[in-house]
Enzyme design. Structure first.
Site, PDB file in Angstrom:
ATOM      1  N   ASP A 177     104.757  52.777 -56.826  1.00 29.33           N
ATOM      2  CA  ASP A 177     106.090  53.115 -57.321  1.00 29.33           C
ATOM      3  C   ASP A 177     106.309  52.401 -58.649  1.00 29.33           C
ATOM      4  O   ASP A 177     106.149  51.174 -58.715  1.00 29.33           O
ATOM      5  CB  ASP A 177     107.156  52.659 -56.332  1.00 29.33           C
ATOM      6  N   GLU A 185     103.999  57.206 -58.540  1.00 31.01           N
ATOM      7  CA  GLU A 185     105.318  57.762 -58.243  1.00 31.01           C
ATOM      8  C   GLU A 185     106.309  57.197 -59.246  1.00 31.01           C
ATOM      9  O   GLU A 185     106.522  55.983 -59.299  1.00 31.01           O
ATOM     10  CB  GLU A 185     105.779  57.456 -56.811  1.00 31.01           C
ATOM     11  N   HIS A 238      99.209  53.892 -49.349  1.00 35.14           N
ATOM     12  CA  HIS A 238     100.614  53.853 -49.775  1.00 35.14           C
ATOM     13  C   HIS A 238     101.006  52.475 -50.279  1.00 35.14           C
ATOM     14  O   HIS A 238     100.871  51.487 -49.547  1.00 35.14           O
ATOM     15  CB  HIS A 238     101.466  54.227 -48.567  1.00 35.14           C
ATOM     16  N   HIS A 274     109.310  49.260 -55.503  1.00 35.92           N
ATOM     17  CA  HIS A 274     109.884  50.407 -54.802  1.00 35.92           C
ATOM     18  C   HIS A 274     111.391  50.462 -54.944  1.00 35.92           C
ATOM     19  O   HIS A 274     111.961  51.469 -55.356  1.00 35.92           O
ATOM     20  CB  HIS A 274     109.500  50.363 -53.322  1.00 35.92           C
ATOM     21  N   GLU A 332      98.734  55.071 -53.962  1.00 39.04           N
ATOM     22  CA  GLU A 332     100.056  55.457 -54.455  1.00 39.04           C
ATOM     23  C   GLU A 332     100.783  54.180 -54.842  1.00 39.04           C
ATOM     24  O   GLU A 332     100.598  53.130 -54.209  1.00 39.04           O
ATOM     25  CB  GLU A 332     100.822  56.186 -53.332  1.00 39.04           C
TER      26      GLU A 332
HETATM   27  O1  G3P Z   1     105.008  58.891 -52.948  1.00 39.55           O
HETATM   28  C1  G3P Z   1     105.129  59.052 -51.583  1.00 39.55           C
HETATM   29  C2  G3P Z   1     106.078  58.061 -50.963  1.00 39.55           C
HETATM   30  O2  G3P Z   1     105.828  56.797 -51.506  1.00 39.55           O
HETATM   31  C3  G3P Z   1     107.513  58.437 -51.183  1.00 39.55           C
HETATM   32  O3  G3P Z   1     108.420  57.624 -50.515  1.00 39.55           O
HETATM   33  O4  G3P Z   1     110.072  55.814 -50.459  1.00 39.55           O
HETATM   34  O5  G3P Z   1     107.708  55.330 -49.907  1.00 39.55           O
HETATM   35  O6  G3P Z   1     108.383  55.802 -52.252  1.00 39.55           O
HETATM   36  P1  G3P Z   1     108.648  56.074 -50.805  1.00 39.55           P
HETATM   37 MG    MG Z   2     106.432  55.777 -53.227  1.00 39.81          MG
END
Ligand code: G3P
Ligand code: MG
Length: 246
Positions: A42, A115, A13, A55, A40
């Site tokens: 953002d 994302e 993440h 993020h 992953e």
């Molecule tokens: O993509 C999964 C996760 O990253 C979604 O929540 O707030 O961590 O971007 P967040």
């Molecule tokens: Mg995310």
């Protein structure tokens, strides 16, 4: 379930976004050092339309910048320190552009979940630009990046721009119409808050042809529950705890 699913089960993440500054190349390198082969991240747009990793909508939490990130040029953003907030060891770490991360992933054979995290109000433009950038940056790749978003309108714009790129709908609750929305967007997967999954919802999602992924899973009991349910992917901050080979 239908279709090919080329991605590993374990996904780091925001890179390894707790042990190193999230969404910077330092975080992806640390996740890779723990054996992770998929990440992953953002992605949003600078004021001049450059896709980059962040993020939050604002800069304060994860950099020495101030205000709305989407109102600043990529040149201004690229000069910020996105590492000092985390630790002295990472002082001076820059924000990463999607181009930077694509280069890292492609040269090392790593998989990516992008994302789409639009600045509020920029959902459609962000979906379109990120999809176009992903298609360009991964041209000729065997496995394209997986595009995901909480925002259906961003995924719809990505679908219109680059329909061949795989998509996933992110869900933090089972809101009315989620299944029809995921079908209309021709999604390959649902990426849910891990607490949402149970045998019935995993069964319904699989029966509808979707892979089942979860975020953000940082406890062994939660990971074991998701493995026992037969889900397909786990996004974690704890690259130091979970072996991606399991
Ligand atoms: O993509 C999964 C996760 O990253 C979604 O929540 O707030 O961590 O971007 P967040
Ligand atoms: Mg995310």
């Amino acid at each position: 379930m239908s279709g090919n699913w080329p991605y590993p089960r374990w996904i780091a993440h925001r890179g390894a976004g707790r042990q190193a500054p999230e969404n910077t190349l330092a975080a992806f390198r640390l996740g890779a050092a723990h054996g992770y082969r998929m990440f992953e991240c953002d992605v949003k747009l600078s004021a001049d339309g450059v896709p980059f990793l962040l993020h939050d909508a604002t800069l304060e939490r994860t950099s020495n910048g101030q205000g709305s990130a989407g109102e600043q040029s990529w040149h201004a953003l690229s000069l910020l320190d996105a590492g000092s907030w985390h630790s002295r060891a990472h002082a001076g770490e820059p924000l990463a552009s999607l181009d930077n991360l694509a280069s890292y992933c492609r040269h090392n054979g790593y998989f990516l979940n992008i994302e789409i995290k639009p600045t509020p109000g920029a959902e459609v433009l962000t979906g379109q630009v990120v999809a176009d950038a992903a298609a360009r940056l991964w041209a000729g790749a065997t496995v394209p990046p997986l595009l995901s978003s909480f925002r259906p309108e961003a995924l719809k714009a990505a679908q219109a721009a680059q329909p061949q790129l795989p998509r996933a709908l992110l869900l933090d609750s089972w809101w009315e119409g989620w299944l029809d929305t995921a079908k209309a967007l021709a999604c390959s997967a649902l990426v849910c808050n891990h607490a949402l999954w149970d045998a019935a919802t995993v069964g319904a999602a699989h029966a509808a042809g979707f892979r089942t992924l979860s975020y953000t899973v940082n406890d062994e009991w939660a990971a074991q529950r998701l493995l026992d349910l037969g889900t397909d992917g786990i996004i974690t901050d704890r690259t130091d705890l979970f072996s991606p080979e399991s």
